[in-house]
Scaffold this active site. Structure first.
Site, PDB file in Angstrom:
ATOM      1  N   CYS A  43       0.843  -1.204   0.000  1.00 27.57           N
ATOM      2  CA  CYS A  43       0.000   0.000   0.000  1.00 27.57           C
ATOM      3  C   CYS A  43       0.877   1.253   0.000  1.00 27.57           C
ATOM      4  O   CYS A  43       1.566   1.520   0.981  1.00 27.57           O
ATOM      5  CB  CYS A  43      -0.893  -0.029   1.245  1.00 27.57           C
ATOM      6  N   CYS A  46       0.400   3.609   2.925  1.00 29.94           N
ATOM      7  CA  CYS A  46       0.962   3.070   4.167  1.00 29.94           C
ATOM      8  C   CYS A  46       2.470   3.300   4.214  1.00 29.94           C
ATOM      9  O   CYS A  46       3.025   3.646   5.265  1.00 29.94           O
ATOM     10  CB  CYS A  46       0.655   1.578   4.292  1.00 29.94           C
TER      11      CYS A  46
END
Length: 126
Positions: A43, A46
């Site tokens: 991600c 993230c």
């Protein structure tokens, strides 16, 4: 002063939340995509948020529990039936998300990269 906990899936998350001491230190949950062998999440949001959150925690002078919760790989997370999306305790729409356990406060997505918002989330409850 920050106690770190790593939870690798929904089952570990559920088991951990059942054991949280309501009289203990505040618990903050950081939901993120699983990481590869190099320690990098699939991600991109993230990946961007993690160093900011980590630096903030390194400076934090409070007794808190910070639980890193792995929501799984991309396909598992993207499934509308993913338990992290459907569970009434989490109701995640995006990752990363940080929630204060048993509270209403949360930071989602790019909010997790803002130090002032992290500061407000980690402040003591009055």
């Amino acid at each position: 002063m920050v106690t770190f906990v790593n939870l690798k899936d929904f089952e570990e998350f559920s088991n951990y939340t059942a054991s949280i001491d309501p009289k203990g230190p505040p618990v903050l949950m950081y939901f993120s995509g699983s990481k590869n062998a190099e320690g990098r999440s699939w991600c991109p949001d993230c990946v961007e948020a993690e160093p900011v959150v980590k630096a903030f925690l390194d400076e934090l002078k409070r007794n808190v529990i910070f639980a890193y919760v792995d929501v799984g790989d991309r396909d598992y997370w993207k499934d509308k039936a993913c338990p992290f999306r459907t569970d009434s305790r989490t109701k995640l729409l995006v990752i990363p998300t940080i929630i204060k356990w048993k509270g209403v406060q949360r930071l989602e997505g790019s909010q997790c990269t803002k130090r002032d918002l992290l500061q407000m989330l980690f402040e003591e409850d009055d």
